[in-house]
Design an enzyme around this catalytic site. Sequence first.
Site, short mmCIF file in Angstrom:
data_model
loop_
_atom_site.label_atom_id
_atom_site.label_comp_id
_atom_site.label_asym_id
_atom_site.label_seq_id
_atom_site.Cartn_x
_atom_site.Cartn_y
_atom_site.Cartn_z
N CYS A 146 23.16 -0.43 -0.04
CA CYS A 146 23.78 -0.41 -1.38
C CYS A 146 23.84 1.01 -1.93
CB CYS A 146 23.00 -1.31 -2.34
SG CYS A 146 21.37 -0.67 -2.77
N ARG A 166 -0.07 6.67 5.27
CA ARG A 166 -0.68 5.54 5.99
C ARG A 166 0.16 5.15 7.20
NH1 ARG A 166 -1.83 1.04 1.85
NH2 ARG A 166 -2.55 -0.06 3.70
N CYS A 181 18.29 3.20 -0.25
CA CYS A 181 18.78 2.10 0.58
C CYS A 181 20.12 2.49 1.21
CB CYS A 181 18.97 0.84 -0.27
SG CYS A 181 19.74 -0.50 0.66
N HIS A 205 0.49 -9.92 4.35
CA HIS A 205 0.81 -8.87 3.36
C HIS A 205 1.87 -7.91 3.87
CE1 HIS A 205 -3.44 -9.72 1.60
NE2 HIS A 205 -2.53 -10.58 1.20
N TYR A 213 2.06 5.79 1.09
CA TYR A 213 2.44 4.91 2.21
C TYR A 213 2.92 5.70 3.42
CZ TYR A 213 1.41 0.75 -0.30
OH TYR A 213 0.70 -0.23 -0.95
C1 BV8 Z 1 -0.52 -12.86 -5.91
C2 BV8 Z 1 -0.86 -4.80 1.22
C3 BV8 Z 1 0.64 -13.89 -7.64
C4 BV8 Z 1 -0.61 -3.52 0.48
C5 BV8 Z 1 -2.62 -5.96 -0.04
C6 BV8 Z 1 -4.03 -9.82 -11.70
C7 BV8 Z 1 -2.66 -9.60 -11.61
C8 BV8 Z 1 -1.93 -10.03 -10.50
C9 BV8 Z 1 -2.58 -10.67 -9.47
C10 BV8 Z 1 -3.94 -10.86 -9.58
C11 BV8 Z 1 -4.67 -10.45 -10.68
N1 BV8 Z 1 -5.98 -10.79 -10.48
C12 BV8 Z 1 -6.10 -11.39 -9.29
C13 BV8 Z 1 -4.87 -11.45 -8.74
C14 BV8 Z 1 -4.55 -11.98 -7.47
C15 BV8 Z 1 -4.57 -10.80 -6.50
C16 BV8 Z 1 -6.00 -10.64 -6.02
O1 BV8 Z 1 -6.46 -11.43 -5.24
N2 BV8 Z 1 -6.68 -9.59 -6.53
C17 BV8 Z 1 -8.05 -9.36 -6.12
C18 BV8 Z 1 -8.34 -7.85 -6.15
C19 BV8 Z 1 -8.97 -10.13 -7.05
N3 BV8 Z 1 -3.70 -11.17 -5.43
C20 BV8 Z 1 -2.42 -10.79 -5.47
O2 BV8 Z 1 -1.95 -10.09 -6.32
C21 BV8 Z 1 -1.57 -11.39 -4.37
N4 BV8 Z 1 -0.41 -11.96 -4.97
O3 BV8 Z 1 -1.52 -13.38 -6.27
O4 BV8 Z 1 0.67 -13.09 -6.49
C22 BV8 Z 1 1.98 -14.46 -7.68
C23 BV8 Z 1 2.15 -15.80 -7.29
C24 BV8 Z 1 3.42 -16.33 -7.37
C25 BV8 Z 1 4.50 -15.54 -7.80
C26 BV8 Z 1 4.29 -14.20 -8.13
C27 BV8 Z 1 3.03 -13.64 -8.06
C28 BV8 Z 1 -1.10 -10.30 -3.41
C29 BV8 Z 1 -2.27 -9.64 -2.77
C30 BV8 Z 1 -1.80 -8.72 -1.66
C31 BV8 Z 1 -2.11 -7.29 -2.03
N5 BV8 Z 1 -1.76 -6.42 -0.90
N6 BV8 Z 1 -2.26 -5.22 1.02
C32 BV8 Z 1 -1.30 -2.36 1.13
O5 BV8 Z 1 -1.98 -2.54 2.16
O6 BV8 Z 1 -1.12 -1.26 0.61
S1 BV8 Z 1 -4.24 -6.36 -0.23
C33 BV8 Z 1 -5.17 -5.32 0.70
O7 BV8 Z 1 -6.48 -5.37 0.18
C34 BV8 Z 1 -5.31 -5.76 2.13
O8 BV8 Z 1 -4.14 -6.29 2.65
C35 BV8 Z 1 -6.42 -6.76 2.07
O9 BV8 Z 1 -5.93 -8.02 1.75
C36 BV8 Z 1 -7.21 -6.25 0.90
C37 BV8 Z 1 -8.36 -5.43 1.42
O10 BV8 Z 1 -9.21 -6.32 1.88
P1 BV8 Z 1 -9.86 -6.19 3.33
O11 BV8 Z 1 -8.83 -6.21 4.37
O12 BV8 Z 1 -10.92 -7.21 3.31
O13 BV8 Z 1 -10.48 -4.74 3.37
P2 BV8 Z 1 -11.76 -4.28 2.58
O14 BV8 Z 1 -11.79 -2.80 2.64
O15 BV8 Z 1 -11.80 -4.97 1.25
O16 BV8 Z 1 -12.99 -4.86 3.41
C38 BV8 Z 1 -13.24 -4.39 4.70
C39 BV8 Z 1 -14.31 -5.30 5.23
O17 BV8 Z 1 -14.56 -4.97 6.57
C40 BV8 Z 1 -15.63 -5.16 4.48
O18 BV8 Z 1 -16.20 -6.46 4.34
C41 BV8 Z 1 -16.48 -4.31 5.44
O19 BV8 Z 1 -17.86 -4.63 5.36
C42 BV8 Z 1 -15.94 -4.74 6.76
N7 BV8 Z 1 -15.99 -3.72 7.82
C43 BV8 Z 1 -15.84 -2.38 7.70
N8 BV8 Z 1 -15.88 -1.81 8.94
C44 BV8 Z 1 -16.03 -2.82 9.83
C45 BV8 Z 1 -16.11 -4.05 9.14
N9 BV8 Z 1 -16.27 -5.24 9.75
C46 BV8 Z 1 -16.35 -5.22 11.09
N10 BV8 Z 1 -16.28 -4.09 11.84
C47 BV8 Z 1 -16.13 -2.88 11.25
N11 BV8 Z 1 -16.08 -1.76 12.00
#
Ligand code: BV8
Length: 283
Positions: free
Chosen positions: A186, A80, A183, A131, A77
């Site tokens: 605390c 990043r 922190c 997020h 992090y």
């Molecule tokens: C939740 C912050 C439940 C951190 C991120 C098993 C266990 C636990 C949870 C799950 C599980 N299975 C599924 C889940 C749910 C899970 C989920 O959805 N998993 C996925 C993988 C299936 N979700 C969660 O866990 C969420 N929480 O469900 O909690 C709960 C509910 C109640 C109480 C308690 C718990 C939390 C999800 C948040 C995770 N954190 N980010 C960090 O950044 O380090 S996610 C992170 O990945 C990003 O924020 C973003 O959301 C994701 C990446 O996606 P994109 O942004 O789309 O990026 P990506 O690279 O994938 O795609 C880029 C796109 O751009 C491509 O399409 C590409 O073609 C295009 N592109 C590239 N260049 C360009 C372009 N387009 C235009 N122009 C360009 N130049």
Amino acid sequence: SSSTAPDAGIDAEDLASFHEHLNKSTRVLALLGAGLSASSGLPTFRGAGGLWRTHDSVSLATPEAFNTDSSLVWQFYSYRRHMALQVQPNPAHYALAKLARKMPGFQALSQNVDGLSQRADHPPGQLQLLHGTLFEVRCMDRGRCGHSETNFVLQAKQQSKDLDISDVKVPLASVKTHDLPVCPKCKQYLLRPGVVWFGESLPEQVLDNVDKFMDAGGVDMIMVIGTSAKVYPAAGYIEDARAKGARVCVVNMDENDRPAGGWKKGDWFFKGDAATLVPRLLE
Ligand code: BV8
């Protein structure tokens, strides 16, 4: 008459129908992903950018990873944070901020934690950080302590500015846990990045803000910009918007990256770089 040269990637008819709909719209959403910041120079999660050294970024963005190796996760992090501060918002970030100022019923739902929309002066009331952000850090003990702060300077000690520690060939200094940020309130628990990890729920206030927007009436359009739309509940807002009458406009480099739930008549797909396409679409 000489027709204007068609824009690379933009079909003139599609552009016209998009502009016609946008100009009639008052309630618009935009779901933003890593592709929006790609042109600014930040790697995306999937594809080549998805790897940090030998780790899949997704595997590091979890509470388990932090509990197992806080030092490695802090270095991920910290790198990043450092990278995000080195790059600049691109024209798409500015175009979205401008749309927000022009259209009070516009809300950007950003999955990005890089702070670039904020640095493009996107009105904060119209930017929902689904997020979190790299530039909030908070106490691991959310329950009792709950300390949280905006912080741009914290560096996990190991990293000298010019080391590209994303390169697996660059040895990663081992940072002792006692060198990790504690922190200040605390003084017992580590600070952690103020982002939402996999398995963690999204910020209550943000979920509430989006629900309020959805409940306040129909949705004319949702733009889905630079996201693979695979992470929930963020990606779920696309179908939610459709259910409220929204037409969908996807901007993506990859024509295969379409939202789940299929393609509907009247949707737009503009293939190409968000930094180039979004300003054209929103002009
Ligand atoms: C939740 C912050 C439940 C951190 C991120 C098993 C266990 C636990 C949870 C799950 C599980 N299975 C599924 C889940 C749910 C899970 C989920 O959805 N998993 C996925 C993988 C299936 N979700 C969660 O866990 C969420 N929480 O469900 O909690 C709960 C509910 C109640 C109480 C308690 C718990 C939390 C999800 C948040 C995770 N954190 N980010 C960090 O950044 O380090 S996610 C992170 O990945 C990003 O924020 C973003 O959301 C994701 C990446 O996606 P994109 O942004 O789309 O990026 P990506 O690279 O994938 O795609 C880029 C796109 O751009 C491509 O399409 C590409 O073609 C295009 N592109 C590239 N260049 C360009 C372009 N387009 C235009 N122009 C360009 N130049």
